[in-house]
Design a protein around this motif. Structure first.
Motif, PDB file in Angstrom:
ATOM      1  N   UNK A   1       0.826  -1.216   0.000  1.00  0.00           N
ATOM      2  CA  UNK A   1       0.000   0.000   0.000  1.00  0.00           C
ATOM      3  C   UNK A   1       0.855   1.258   0.000  1.00  0.00           C
ATOM      4  N   UNK A   2       1.878   1.300   0.844  1.00  0.00           N
ATOM      5  CA  UNK A   2       2.702   2.509   0.929  1.00  0.00           C
ATOM      6  C   UNK A   2       3.595   2.675  -0.295  1.00  0.00           C
ATOM      7  N   UNK A   3       4.070   1.575  -0.864  1.00  0.00           N
ATOM      8  CA  UNK A   3       4.834   1.676  -2.116  1.00  0.00           C
ATOM      9  C   UNK A   3       3.971   2.270  -3.216  1.00  0.00           C
ATOM     10  N   UNK A   4       2.759   1.775  -3.328  1.00  0.00           N
ATOM     11  CA  UNK A   4       1.855   2.267  -4.375  1.00  0.00           C
ATOM     12  C   UNK A   4       1.523   3.737  -4.177  1.00  0.00           C
ATOM     13  N   UNK A   5       1.222   4.142  -2.941  1.00  0.00           N
ATOM     14  CA  UNK A   5       0.838   5.534  -2.710  1.00  0.00           C
ATOM     15  C   UNK A   5       2.005   6.490  -2.951  1.00  0.00           C
ATOM     16  N   UNK A   6       3.225   6.084  -2.552  1.00  0.00           N
ATOM     17  CA  UNK A   6       4.384   6.963  -2.732  1.00  0.00           C
ATOM     18  C   UNK A   6       4.716   7.152  -4.206  1.00  0.00           C
TER      19      UNK A   6
ATOM     20  N   UNK B   1       7.532  25.165   3.830  1.00  0.00           N
ATOM     21  CA  UNK B   1       8.022  24.530   2.615  1.00  0.00           C
ATOM     22  C   UNK B   1       9.521  24.363   2.549  1.00  0.00           C
ATOM     23  N   UNK B   2      10.231  24.692   3.631  1.00  0.00           N
ATOM     24  CA  UNK B   2      11.686  24.542   3.652  1.00  0.00           C
ATOM     25  C   UNK B   2      12.050  23.084   3.944  1.00  0.00           C
ATOM     26  N   UNK B   3      13.175  22.634   3.378  1.00  0.00           N
ATOM     27  CA  UNK B   3      13.627  21.260   3.586  1.00  0.00           C
ATOM     28  C   UNK B   3      14.439  21.146   4.875  1.00  0.00           C
ATOM     29  N   UNK B   4      14.194  20.077   5.629  1.00  0.00           N
ATOM     30  CA  UNK B   4      14.996  19.722   6.785  1.00  0.00           C
ATOM     31  C   UNK B   4      15.430  18.269   6.612  1.00  0.00           C
ATOM     32  N   UNK B   5      16.728  18.014   6.681  1.00  0.00           N
ATOM     33  CA  UNK B   5      17.236  16.666   6.453  1.00  0.00           C
ATOM     34  C   UNK B   5      16.882  15.748   7.616  1.00  0.00           C
ATOM     35  N   UNK B   6      16.422  14.529   7.285  1.00  0.00           N
ATOM     36  CA  UNK B   6      16.014  13.564   8.295  1.00  0.00           C
ATOM     37  C   UNK B   6      16.502  12.159   7.911  1.00  0.00           C
ATOM     38  N   UNK B   7      16.706  11.343   8.950  1.00  0.00           N
ATOM     39  CA  UNK B   7      17.045   9.936   8.779  1.00  0.00           C
ATOM     40  C   UNK B   7      15.792   9.111   9.063  1.00  0.00           C
ATOM     41  N   UNK B   8      15.574   8.044   8.280  1.00  0.00           N
ATOM     42  CA  UNK B   8      14.338   7.269   8.362  1.00  0.00           C
ATOM     43  C   UNK B   8      14.627   5.773   8.450  1.00  0.00           C
ATOM     44  N   UNK B   9      13.663   5.034   8.993  1.00  0.00           N
ATOM     45  CA  UNK B   9      13.644   3.569   8.932  1.00  0.00           C
ATOM     46  C   UNK B   9      12.296   3.132   8.361  1.00  0.00           C
ATOM     47  N   UNK B  10      12.246   1.944   7.769  1.00  0.00           N
ATOM     48  CA  UNK B  10      11.007   1.331   7.274  1.00  0.00           C
ATOM     49  C   UNK B  10      10.335   2.104   6.141  1.00  0.00           C
ATOM     50  N   UNK B  11      10.982   3.097   5.597  1.00  0.00           N
ATOM     51  CA  UNK B  11      10.311   4.092   4.756  1.00  0.00           C
ATOM     52  C   UNK B  11      10.610   3.899   3.281  1.00  0.00           C
ATOM     53  N   UNK B  12       9.634   4.238   2.448  1.00  0.00           N
ATOM     54  CA  UNK B  12       9.819   4.301   0.998  1.00  0.00           C
ATOM     55  C   UNK B  12      10.064   5.765   0.642  1.00  0.00           C
ATOM     56  N   UNK B  13      11.266   6.083   0.181  1.00  0.00           N
ATOM     57  CA  UNK B  13      11.627   7.462  -0.118  1.00  0.00           C
ATOM     58  C   UNK B  13      11.883   7.616  -1.612  1.00  0.00           C
ATOM     59  N   UNK B  14      11.486   8.759  -2.148  1.00  0.00           N
ATOM     60  CA  UNK B  14      11.693   9.069  -3.566  1.00  0.00           C
ATOM     61  C   UNK B  14      12.251  10.491  -3.697  1.00  0.00           C
ATOM     62  N   UNK B  15      13.251  10.632  -4.528  1.00  0.00           N
ATOM     63  CA  UNK B  15      13.733  11.938  -4.960  1.00  0.00           C
ATOM     64  C   UNK B  15      13.415  12.079  -6.446  1.00  0.00           C
ATOM     65  N   UNK B  16      12.590  13.039  -6.779  1.00  0.00           N
ATOM     66  CA  UNK B  16      12.200  13.285  -8.177  1.00  0.00           C
ATOM     67  C   UNK B  16      13.084  14.381  -8.746  1.00  0.00           C
ATOM     68  N   UNK B  17      13.736  14.088  -9.863  1.00  0.00           N
ATOM     69  CA  UNK B  17      14.666  15.041 -10.505  1.00  0.00           C
ATOM     70  C   UNK B  17      14.059  15.543 -11.827  1.00  0.00           C
TER      71      UNK B  17
END
Length: 382
Positions: A298-303, A366-382
């Protein structure tokens, strides 16, 4: 405009054949622009066989990456796949840096490595950090954040095909290191966008707890009692240990206007404290979640769906957590199959499991703050 060129191989044992396949797919004479950098993800056996070294020596640009549980490009996927993505542009520029061992030097070594190539304004930092390091992922990220002046950092820790990360390596230009750090700095006018999902809302406990005493990744008091006593009150302790038969992520809200992040509960100490997979600041709140097969899909699909809708052009870097693959058990390929079915041929992408994710979150302004994650699906769109 920056573009992504992808190639892959399953030829683990024959460097010459693997090189022929990769170079044939890339067709660099026709497709390579003025500036370029390579991103690689592969099974650890590609290091031992010499395929990675041969490939990096043949390419006319720097290559950074890591070993992984599984990767995917161009609709190909699997544990045994080597995936290579080339970012290339006439406008954007790339700088790279690598250290084979950062534990001994600590924060100063990480910051010095960044400064060695980071004099120019940086639009995005791609970071491949070690699973085994005396510093740990959160400390490495904090050092990069300070050195870069808060430039967005995307990447992750190494992982590998085994449940133990013993063969996890950072890769740079054919060299592999279990304690290495590889950086790719992108300079120019790109405006990266980030998409993060970890746990479905219906699998998160409604009542949150307050962290009342902590030190870095160590939580000493929750609601003014020890974490051991708190989890015992939830019926999750048996014999002094977490008794849940499912992976149990902690959804943490900093209460500063940023999105929640997810932390892994690594262990409970004899004192009843809990050690987590990322910073757990005092006065932050957390709720217990459950991640299972359906939640991963579910989370992969939504991300991925959100990223495709928001960024119809360009390319995607997708770094989901190694623990998600562990949740899938024998169906480890099902998450990447879902991703491939969603992306189709719409957009080039690079998919790579990591042992902990580095991805910015945005605050209310809307400013970016760097974070470390576990269990997460992360995407960077270029």
């Amino acid at each position: 405009m920056m573009k992504m060129i992808n190639a892959s191989t399953r030829e683990i044992d024959d460097p010459e054949e693997a090189l022929r396949e990769i170079l044939g797919q890339l067709d660099l004479k026709k497709r390579l622009l003025q500036n370029a950098v390579g991103l690689i993800a592969c099974h650890a056996d590609y290091l031992e066989s010499g395929v990675v070294k041969a490939l990096c020596e043949a390419l006319p640009f720097d290559v950074a990456g890591c070993t992984t549980l599984s990767s995917s490009v161009n609709g190909q996927y699997g544990i045994e796949l080597l995936s290579l993505s080339v970012l290339t542009s006439d406008e954007e520029r790339f700088s790279t840096a690598f250290s084979a061992g950062i534990s001994a030097g600590g924060v100063e070594a990480v910051q010095a490595l960044y400064r060695s190539v980071g004099a120019e304004k940086t639009a995005l930092v791609l970071a491949y950090a070690p699973m085994y390091s005396a510093m740990g992922g959160p400390a490495i990220l904090e050092a990069l954040d300070r050195a870069s002046g808060g430039a967005p950092v995307f990447g992750g820790l190494t992982c590998c095909h085994a449940s133990s990360p013993a063969e996890s390596h950072v890769i740079y230009n054919g060299e592999a290191s279990k304690d290495g750090l590889a950086l790719v700095l992108i300079h120019g006018n790109i405006k990266p966008r980030f998409f993060i999902t970890a746990i479905p809302e219906n699998q998160i406990q409604k009542q949150a707890a307050i962290i009342t005493e902590s030190e870095g990744c160590m939580v000493k008091k929750v609601n003014n009692t020890t974490p051991l006593e708190y989890f015992d009150s939830l019926g999750l302790i048996t014999g002094g240990k977490i008794s849940s038969n499912k992976i149990m992520p902690l959804i943490v809200k900093y209460n500063d206007g940023t999105e929640a992040v997810v932390r892994g509960l690594y262990n409970l100490t004899p004192e009843g404290y809990m050690f987590c997979g990322g910073e757990m600041p005092e006065q932050a709140t957390f709720a217990v979640g459950i991640l299972d097969y359906n939640g991963v899909i579910e989370t992969a699909e939504s991300t991925v769906s959100r990223a495709l809708e928001a960024v119809p052009g360009g390319s995607l870097l997708m770094f989901p957590c190694f623990s998600r693959g562990m949740v899938m058990g024998p169906n480890v390929d099902d998450e990447v199959k879902k991703v491939v079915s969603l992306v189709g041929g719409k957009i080039p992408y690079h998919f790579c499991y990591t042992g902990g994710e580095i991805c910015p979150v945005s605050n209310e302004e809307g400013a970016f703050l760097n974070r470390f994650h576990n269990f997460t699906f992360t995407i960077c769109a270029l």
